[in-house]
Design a protein around this motif. Structure first.
Motif, PDB file in Angstrom:
ATOM      1  N   THR A 199       0.848  -1.191   0.000  1.00 14.80           N
ATOM      2  CA  THR A 199       0.000   0.000   0.000  1.00 14.80           C
ATOM      3  C   THR A 199       0.885   1.242   0.000  1.00 14.80           C
ATOM      4  OG1 THR A 199      -0.132   0.407   2.393  1.00 14.80           O
ATOM      5  CG2 THR A 199      -1.579  -1.307   1.481  1.00 14.80           C
ATOM      6  N   ALA A 200       0.250   2.401   0.058  1.00 13.89           N
ATOM      7  CA  ALA A 200       1.001   3.658   0.077  1.00 13.89           C
ATOM      8  C   ALA A 200       1.652   3.936   1.428  1.00 13.89           C
ATOM      9  CB  ALA A 200       0.084   4.819  -0.296  1.00 13.89           C
ATOM     10  N   ILE A 201       1.240   3.227   2.491  1.00 12.30           N
ATOM     11  CA  ILE A 201       1.801   3.492   3.825  1.00 12.30           C
ATOM     12  C   ILE A 201       2.876   2.454   4.131  1.00 12.30           C
ATOM     13  CG2 ILE A 201       1.319   3.782   6.275  1.00 12.30           C
ATOM     14  CD1 ILE A 201      -1.543   4.537   5.557  1.00 12.30           C
ATOM     15  N   TRP A 202       4.097   2.911   4.356  1.00 10.49           N
ATOM     16  CA  TRP A 202       5.247   2.034   4.559  1.00 10.49           C
ATOM     17  C   TRP A 202       5.538   1.841   6.050  1.00 10.49           C
ATOM     18  CZ3 TRP A 202      10.921   3.737   3.158  1.00 10.49           C
ATOM     19  CH2 TRP A 202      11.791   2.661   3.351  1.00 10.49           C
ATOM     20  N   HIS A 203       5.822   2.913   6.769  1.00 10.03           N
ATOM     21  CA  HIS A 203       6.112   2.812   8.194  1.00 10.03           C
ATOM     22  C   HIS A 203       5.870   4.165   8.849  1.00 10.03           C
ATOM     23  CE1 HIS A 203      10.148   4.189   6.674  1.00 10.03           C
ATOM     24  NE2 HIS A 203      10.028   4.985   7.727  1.00 10.03           N
ATOM     25  N   PHE A 204       5.967   4.207  10.175  1.00 10.88           N
ATOM     26  CA  PHE A 204       5.912   5.489  10.875  1.00 10.88           C
ATOM     27  C   PHE A 204       7.118   5.592  11.789  1.00 10.88           C
ATOM     28  CE2 PHE A 204       3.828   2.682  13.875  1.00 10.88           C
ATOM     29  CZ  PHE A 204       4.032   3.214  15.131  1.00 10.88           C
ATOM     30  N   GLY A 205       7.387   6.823  12.272  1.00  9.46           N
ATOM     31  CA  GLY A 205       8.631   6.995  12.995  1.00  9.46           C
ATOM     32  C   GLY A 205       8.581   8.015  14.108  1.00  9.46           C
ATOM     33  N   PHE A 206       9.575   7.894  14.991  1.00  2.00           N
ATOM     34  CA  PHE A 206       9.727   8.767  16.146  1.00  2.00           C
ATOM     35  C   PHE A 206      11.082   9.468  16.103  1.00  2.00           C
ATOM     36  CE2 PHE A 206       6.683   5.679  17.704  1.00  2.00           C
ATOM     37  CZ  PHE A 206       5.848   6.406  18.531  1.00  2.00           C
ATOM     38  N   HIS A 207      11.111  10.687  16.593  1.00  2.00           N
ATOM     39  CA  HIS A 207      12.352  11.312  16.996  1.00  2.00           C
ATOM     40  C   HIS A 207      12.752  10.737  18.355  1.00  2.00           C
ATOM     41  CE1 HIS A 207      12.082  15.301  14.493  1.00  2.00           C
ATOM     42  NE2 HIS A 207      12.533  14.272  13.794  1.00  2.00           N
ATOM     43  N   VAL A 208      14.043  10.515  18.561  1.00  2.00           N
ATOM     44  CA  VAL A 208      14.563  10.166  19.882  1.00  2.00           C
ATOM     45  C   VAL A 208      15.736  11.081  20.185  1.00  2.00           C
ATOM     46  CG1 VAL A 208      13.796   7.756  19.804  1.00  2.00           C
ATOM     47  CG2 VAL A 208      16.065   8.357  18.923  1.00  2.00           C
ATOM     48  N   THR A 209      16.031  11.245  21.471  1.00  2.00           N
ATOM     49  CA  THR A 209      17.040  12.233  21.853  1.00  2.00           C
ATOM     50  C   THR A 209      18.465  11.709  21.719  1.00  2.00           C
ATOM     51  OG1 THR A 209      16.817  11.569  24.170  1.00  2.00           O
ATOM     52  CG2 THR A 209      15.460  13.427  23.414  1.00  2.00           C
ATOM     53  N   ASP A 210      18.657  10.400  21.846  1.00  2.00           N
ATOM     54  CA  ASP A 210      19.988   9.804  21.736  1.00  2.00           C
ATOM     55  C   ASP A 210      19.823   8.455  21.060  1.00  2.00           C
ATOM     56  OD1 ASP A 210      22.452   8.490  22.099  1.00  2.00           O
ATOM     57  OD2 ASP A 210      22.869   9.570  23.965  1.00  2.00           O
ATOM     58  N   VAL A 211      20.006   8.420  19.754  1.00  2.00           N
ATOM     59  CA  VAL A 211      19.668   7.217  18.999  1.00  2.00           C
ATOM     60  C   VAL A 211      20.591   6.047  19.330  1.00  2.00           C
ATOM     61  CG1 VAL A 211      21.022   7.823  16.946  1.00  2.00           C
ATOM     62  CG2 VAL A 211      19.001   6.364  16.717  1.00  2.00           C
ATOM     63  N   ARG A 212      21.860   6.313  19.577  1.00  2.00           N
ATOM     64  CA  ARG A 212      22.776   5.208  19.878  1.00  2.00           C
ATOM     65  C   ARG A 212      22.509   4.630  21.274  1.00  2.00           C
ATOM     66  NH1 ARG A 212      26.818   4.199  16.275  1.00  2.00           N
ATOM     67  NH2 ARG A 212      26.724   5.572  14.447  1.00  2.00           N
ATOM     68  N   LYS A 213      22.185   5.461  22.210  1.00  2.00           N
ATOM     69  CA  LYS A 213      21.782   4.963  23.529  1.00  2.00           C
ATOM     70  C   LYS A 213      20.491   4.161  23.402  1.00  2.00           C
ATOM     71  CE  LYS A 213      20.674   6.512  28.226  1.00  2.00           C
ATOM     72  NZ  LYS A 213      20.544   7.697  29.125  1.00  2.00           N
ATOM     73  N   THR A 214      19.590   4.626  22.550  1.00  2.00           N
ATOM     74  CA  THR A 214      18.334   3.911  22.329  1.00  2.00           C
ATOM     75  C   THR A 214      18.594   2.530  21.738  1.00  2.00           C
ATOM     76  OG1 THR A 214      17.134   5.995  22.014  1.00  2.00           O
ATOM     77  CG2 THR A 214      16.109   3.998  21.134  1.00  2.00           C
ATOM     78  N   ILE A 215      19.496   2.440  20.769  1.00  2.00           N
ATOM     79  CA  ILE A 215      19.826   1.143  20.174  1.00  2.00           C
ATOM     80  C   ILE A 215      20.361   0.193  21.237  1.00  2.00           C
ATOM     81  CG2 ILE A 215      21.427  -0.034  18.621  1.00  2.00           C
ATOM     82  CD1 ILE A 215      21.160   2.350  16.725  1.00  2.00           C
TER      83      ILE A 215
END
Length: 340
Positions: free
Chosen positions: A97-113
């Motif tokens: 479909t036309a909708i692939w995914h949705f997303g968030f901003h995070v403050t520290d992406v490497r810490k989040t990973i």
């Protein structure tokens, strides 16, 4: 415009009281752009899904809206959930479909990973660095894109290797697989954690951008205007011949052309249809539709009917308010929700 062209709209509106107050065309053209209201997902277990998201993105909270369970982002936008017996299949097991995914901003992406790595419930998705294998968890751990494109072609990767180009490190984008098979992107490093985009596909991104500007008065996302001014007559631009990496798919991603618009502080951003088949109707799929908030639903109905936009039904009651569903340029269902 000849007055006779308004007769069908007037007759229809008169039979659908209280939808019978039709503003003048000049007034409807001046309607402010809608805000982003919600992304609507079909889920086998909405409560479990909401619990997952509130654990991974702690600024979100469990809520409800219109009688449906919801995930609330701190920027006051929602992900609504419709409970279904079995979650719909995701591509490639189902048509795209036309909708692939949705997303968030995070403050520290490497810490989040690193946090996600410690949680067995989180499935991190690899970003492939070429069609021969190899992957990273964040795009900034491989060769940086060039010319505003978030990836390199096979030839550009070979050139980067030859020149000894190094990964940029630091912030970037990464992905996880959420409940029901939904793809979720998280992007950092950003000032605050919040839902920030819905990434979509369009059969013709620049034509879609014109459609959203014309019919929904949407502003263009900064940096995503076409390289030269375009109209409906020349907006069809061929998909680039080469795929790029890093990519969620081993075969790479077509990233050119790309376009985007904004609703409030949430972007609808688009790549071109990745396959050779037309995109299918979003209704009934994992991501069912996108909802936009408007202050005057009657005015928007009049505007859109006058412009020949496809309606997927008549206006209906939704919780304590009203809504109507229209169809976007690549068969994406768009719900207009009246929010006073």
């Amino acid at each position: 415009m000849k007055s006779t062209a308004l007769i069908p709209t007037v007759i229809l509106a008169a039979t659908l009281a209280p939808w019978n107050q039709i503003p003048a065309r000049g007034q409807t053209n001046m309607l402010p752009a809608p805000g982003f209201h919600h992304l609507h997902l079909n889920s086998a277990d909405p409560d479990a899904a909401i619990g997952f998201y509130t654990r991974q993105f702690p600024t979100t909270s469990k809520s409800s809206w219109g009688g449906l369970p919801a995930l609330k982002s701190p920027n006051n936008v929602l992900v609504l959930f419709n409970k279904v017996a079995t979650a719909p299949l995701a591509p490639p097991l189902a048509p795209q479909t036309a909708i692939w995914h949705f997303g968030f901003h995070v403050t520290d992406v490497r810490k989040t990973i690193e946090t996600f790595k410690s949680r067995p419930e989180v499935k991190l998705l690899p970003l492939y660095t070429g069609d021969e294998g190899g992957s990273v968890l964040i795009n900034s751990d491989t060769w940086p894109g060039t010319g505003g494109v978030l990836g390199l072609t096979k030839a550009q990767i070979a050139d980067a290797k030859a020149k000894g180009v190094k990964p940029a490190g630091g912030g970037g984008f990464a992905y996880l697989q959420g409940p029901d098979g939904v793809i979720v992107e998280y992007v950092g490093n950003q000032p605050v954690e919040r839902m920030n985009h819905v990434h979509m596909y369009q059969d013709d991104p620049f034509c879609a951008q014109i459609w959203y500007q014309k019919h929904l008065n949407a502003p263009v996302f900064a940096g995503r205007a076409p390289p030269t001014p375009m109209t409906e007559a020349n907006c069809k631009v061929a998909r680039a011949a080469d795929r790029t990496w890093p990519a969620l798919e081993k075969e790479g991603t077509f990233r050119v052309p790309t376009a985007a618009v904004m609703f409030g502080d949430v972007a609808l951003t688009w790549y071109m249809n990745q396959g050779d088949k037309p995109l299918v109707d979003t209704r009934g799929h994992l991501a069912d539709h996108v909802a936009l908030s408007v202050a005057d639903l009657d005015a928007w109905i009049a505007k859109l009917r006058g412009e020949g936009v496809k309606f997927l039904g008549e206006p209906y009651k939704l919780g304590d308010t009203r809504a109507v569903m229209i169809e976007g340029p690549s068969r994406e269902a768009l719900e207009l929700v009246e929010v006073k």
